[in-house]
Design a protein around this motif. Sequence first.
Motif, PDB file in Angstrom:
ATOM      1  N   ALA A  83       6.019 -39.764 -49.431  1.00 24.70           N
ATOM      2  CA  ALA A  83       5.954 -40.909 -48.502  1.00 24.70           C
ATOM      3  C   ALA A  83       6.838 -42.022 -49.045  1.00 24.70           C
ATOM      4  CB  ALA A  83       4.523 -41.379 -48.382  1.00 24.70           C
ATOM      5  N   LYS A  84       7.513 -42.737 -48.107  1.00 23.83           N
ATOM      6  CA  LYS A  84       8.298 -43.889 -48.584  1.00 23.83           C
ATOM      7  C   LYS A  84       7.532 -45.186 -48.374  1.00 23.83           C
ATOM      8  CE  LYS A  84      11.101 -44.542 -44.416  1.00 23.83           C
ATOM      9  NZ  LYS A  84      12.428 -44.421 -43.849  1.00 23.83           N
ATOM     10  N   LYS A  98       4.809 -43.102 -43.952  1.00 21.64           N
ATOM     11  CA  LYS A  98       6.145 -42.769 -43.419  1.00 21.64           C
ATOM     12  C   LYS A  98       6.818 -41.870 -44.452  1.00 21.64           C
ATOM     13  CE  LYS A  98       7.755 -45.936 -39.988  1.00 21.64           C
ATOM     14  NZ  LYS A  98       7.216 -45.108 -38.954  1.00 21.64           N
ATOM     15  N   LEU A  99       7.336 -40.746 -43.986  1.00 15.86           N
ATOM     16  CA  LEU A  99       7.951 -39.792 -44.920  1.00 15.86           C
ATOM     17  C   LEU A  99       9.379 -40.193 -45.270  1.00 15.86           C
ATOM     18  CD1 LEU A  99       6.851 -36.358 -43.388  1.00 15.86           C
ATOM     19  CD2 LEU A  99       5.789 -37.635 -45.246  1.00 15.86           C
ATOM     20  N   ARG A 100       9.796 -39.825 -46.471  1.00 16.22           N
ATOM     21  CA  ARG A 100      11.193 -40.028 -46.859  1.00 16.22           C
ATOM     22  C   ARG A 100      12.072 -39.137 -45.982  1.00 16.22           C
ATOM     23  NH1 ARG A 100      11.430 -42.528 -51.927  1.00 16.22           N
ATOM     24  NH2 ARG A 100       9.434 -42.409 -53.022  1.00 16.22           N
ATOM     25  N   SER A 101      13.316 -39.489 -45.864  1.00 17.62           N
ATOM     26  CA  SER A 101      14.222 -38.633 -45.090  1.00 17.62           C
ATOM     27  C   SER A 101      14.922 -37.656 -46.046  1.00 17.62           C
ATOM     28  CB  SER A 101      15.256 -39.477 -44.345  1.00 17.62           C
ATOM     29  OG  SER A 101      15.919 -40.308 -45.267  1.00 17.62           O
ATOM     30  N   THR A 112       8.785 -31.929 -42.161  1.00 21.82           N
ATOM     31  CA  THR A 112       8.433 -32.909 -41.128  1.00 21.82           C
ATOM     32  C   THR A 112       6.943 -33.256 -41.242  1.00 21.82           C
ATOM     33  OG1 THR A 112       7.752 -31.299 -39.478  1.00 21.82           O
ATOM     34  CG2 THR A 112      10.101 -31.828 -39.546  1.00 21.82           C
ATOM     35  N   SER A 113       6.537 -34.180 -40.404  1.00 23.67           N
ATOM     36  CA  SER A 113       5.125 -34.588 -40.422  1.00 23.67           C
ATOM     37  C   SER A 113       4.213 -33.402 -40.080  1.00 23.67           C
ATOM     38  CB  SER A 113       4.913 -35.726 -39.430  1.00 23.67           C
ATOM     39  OG  SER A 113       5.416 -35.343 -38.161  1.00 23.67           O
ATOM     40  N   ALA A 142       0.068 -36.332 -36.708  1.00 30.74           N
ATOM     41  CA  ALA A 142       1.492 -36.681 -36.806  1.00 30.74           C
ATOM     42  C   ALA A 142       1.833 -37.699 -35.725  1.00 30.74           C
ATOM     43  CB  ALA A 142       2.325 -35.426 -36.620  1.00 30.74           C
ATOM     44  N   LEU A 145       8.249 -37.379 -35.999  1.00 29.11           N
ATOM     45  CA  LEU A 145       8.600 -36.368 -37.010  1.00 29.11           C
ATOM     46  C   LEU A 145       8.369 -36.843 -38.433  1.00 29.11           C
ATOM     47  CD1 LEU A 145      11.894 -34.791 -35.623  1.00 29.11           C
ATOM     48  CD2 LEU A 145       9.683 -33.663 -35.953  1.00 29.11           C
ATOM     49  N   SER A 146       8.257 -38.157 -38.604  1.00 29.36           N
ATOM     50  CA  SER A 146       8.223 -38.634 -39.988  1.00 29.36           C
ATOM     51  C   SER A 146       7.054 -39.571 -40.282  1.00 29.36           C
ATOM     52  CB  SER A 146       9.548 -39.335 -40.314  1.00 29.36           C
ATOM     53  OG  SER A 146       9.740 -40.419 -39.441  1.00 29.36           O
ATOM     54  N   THR A 147       6.059 -39.593 -39.419  1.00 29.60           N
ATOM     55  CA  THR A 147       4.903 -40.451 -39.694  1.00 29.60           C
ATOM     56  C   THR A 147       3.624 -39.622 -39.605  1.00 29.60           C
ATOM     57  OG1 THR A 147       6.074 -42.334 -38.759  1.00 29.60           O
ATOM     58  CG2 THR A 147       3.694 -42.568 -38.999  1.00 29.60           C
TER      59      THR A 147
END
Lengths: 523, 349
Positions: A83-84, A98-101, A112-113, A142, A145-147
């Motif tokens: 997570a970022k 929130k996920l890192r890219s 992805t999430s 989810a 895609l990134s949370t």
Amino acid sequence: MRRYLWAVPGLVCAALLVGVLGASAAPDQAIRGSLVIDKTYDVPAMDPGRAYSTVASLVGHGIYETLMTYKTRKVTKPEMGLAKSLVISNGGRTFTFKLRSGIRFSDGTPMTSADVVFSLRRVKNLKASPSFLLNNVVSVRAKGLSTVVLRTNEPMAALPAALTTPSLGILNSKVVKAQGGTDAADAAKTDKAEKFLNKTSAGSGPFVLESFSTTTQTVLRANKRYWGGSRPGYDRIIVRNVQASAQKVNVQAGATQIALDIASLNAAGLPARQFNVIHPIGLKIFYAFANADPKVSALTANPAFRKAVRKAIDYKGLAKLAGQGSKQTAGVIPSGLLGGLPASAAVTRDLAGAKASAQKAGAAGESVELWYPSDYTLQGVEFQPLAERLQANLREAGISITLKPTPTTVLFQSYGTAKIPLGLVWWAPDFLDPANYLTFAPGEKGGLRAGWPADRGVTAAANKAATAVTDRGPLFQKFQRELNAKSPFFPLISVPESIVSAKSVHGITPNALWVVDLAALRP
Amino acid sequence: MGGVRRLWRRTPLLRFLTRRVVASLLLGIGITLVAFCLTNLIPGDPAAANLSQQALTDPEIVAAFREKHGLDQPLPTQYVRYLRNLVSGDLGVSLQSGRPVLDDLHEYATATLEVAGAAMVISMVFGVLFGVVAALGRGGPIDQVLRVVTLVGVSVPIFWLALVAYYVIFYKLNLLPGSGRLDPIMIAPKQVTGLLTVDSVLAGDWAALRSASAHLILPALVLATPTIGLLTRFVRAAVLEVLADDYVRAARAKGLPERTVIVHHVLRAAAVPIVTLLGLTFSALLSGTVLVEAIFAWPGIGQYAYRGATTLDLPAVIGVSLFVAFVYVSLNLFVDLLYGVLDPRLRLK
């Protein structure tokens, strides 16, 4: 044929000789890009959703990455991992990550999430050992895609710390599903991915699983597609199952580079010019308890008796007996963790006070049994000498105890039903948050085991600490002060692991949960 | 039907084998019952032994664990279910490894068989050799030396010997490797038999063969030491008894070479009691490797059984018990059949 019978002894001798000559001296694995680590095994599986042990954490941390992590040896506050960012809202009940890219699994698939949701739901629904980590989590969803959003049924400030546990590592959901994995509510019965995850891995960490055996060794290979930048210092890491008694000789002979089960007392004798001895923060504690239930023992249930025991113990003597790195713990929460009491708050020995309290409790003429494990050592420290020292300490205060060494399985059966009058046992946190120690509160599992069902003041302090989202440290300290004043528990000493390594190994970053960060090791 | 009866009446070996197989089956059932009862008599809880302390506080996790391993059923039901599965060759799933016990046994038993087999060969060769030499030189200096050596071999505790051997031969002299079955950085040859030395040969991996042989020697020698002592004493006594017999004197009087007298006449006659001892010794070696395996990190059945016992892993404990019983029974049967080969008089009986 028979005339050659006499040659048999010669042949056997020759075979032995060939074996001896074939045995090369211990190869320098470091030069060949491999590193060997010795550890006594306690690992039944490599499936992160099912494995919950020190070895599984050590290896799993290298293979599977988690939303939160610890990057240094300091464990008072978890840091961002996959997570970022993390936003805690709804009074500590909603956690938005929130996920890192750019995160990729070892097969190159982007994370992805959906992978996070699958992995966490799977752990929860497998109902295996690590499932309790997500007990209070009511939903994992989810958002794009990134949370990822986790919701709990009550404020759970400990959740970020729980999410550092390698058992909550994120799996490649497509791969695991293809192997029969599921995150459905009935996963405990329908998930079939364990066999696959015991053979290979599906993570995003700096290593991949090359092979795994529950008894011999586990081999990790560097992940060539690691998304996180720098590759590990070693191409292969072999974690061998070796009894603690042989590890010191192995590391001295150069057959292994790191040994993780050498007791502090033994590690102290190793020459400093050849070996490094590092102690992570000691989070495992020895503690004693006196059953508060008069039906079990009228004597141990007497508050004056508890006071006498607390004052009679020579805590510093016990720490010395346990070896280098061991120290008195001022409360049940060791000092390296959030909410740990400072050393100045520790109980000190007061023999005169102990004698007076023992007399008041009517301890003279009565003997109490002290139960402790006969077949288990904590970080190489035996219970027997500690029990004998306790016996001697209490005798000086006029309290007579009889030693009752007991096999662990039997001991915990009796402890679980609150039948032990006086016990010497241990507590190891399951993740690095003081909430792990709330079990010592009255009416909680630990409290009940010591026959302590209720105490309004201590319960209030425990509840406040449990539900707080901010300023948790002082609240846990208050909880412990209450425990020290009223509880049937006597926190004794904390003992750290000893990481013994050859001087040729660099970058050792100890951690109380996964012992050492394998990716940080460098030749 | 009549043909079968005739065959039954006329073939004593068939009757003998059938009786032994039936007795072995009853013995196997008895072992499962004893192991099952004893393991359940211990006031311990398999869930407590296998789940973490926090996991134990969650009734759902504990219930799932019990259901998964059938521990939620009454004991008689558990036992009957175990027997039913046993008939179809299913020994259950190990609580400690999560794998079928049969797979675990295949892996660990072959490791133990390899080291116990090597120890047996070493014991047989040196035990018989020393015993014959001691008997032939009765009362002489060699006999006296061997007497002391074998006495020490029998008396020294095996765990102590293993620790000393580990320290001196591996650490101080660096003659042989210490832990495991193979150099850890080596990739094991493809498993065919489970015996690493044999699998290395089959794979043509000579480096693995060298490493596997080198790893085998130290634990095998340690394991063999008490057996060599025992065999030496036993062979010496058996040979001495036969040496005094008339037919040996007659053989010597005929002018036969001493080697022929010893190998063909003395050893052959002394073989029956020696073979009996060898059978029992091999079984004891198999079941007595726990300490040696622990010290040399040898992933054998001893370690598996120990972990099974300490984690109340009932399927593993019963699986190991059945395996050891099977080895005992099979070896004794083999020894009984061997008697007939060694001594034709027994065949007539």
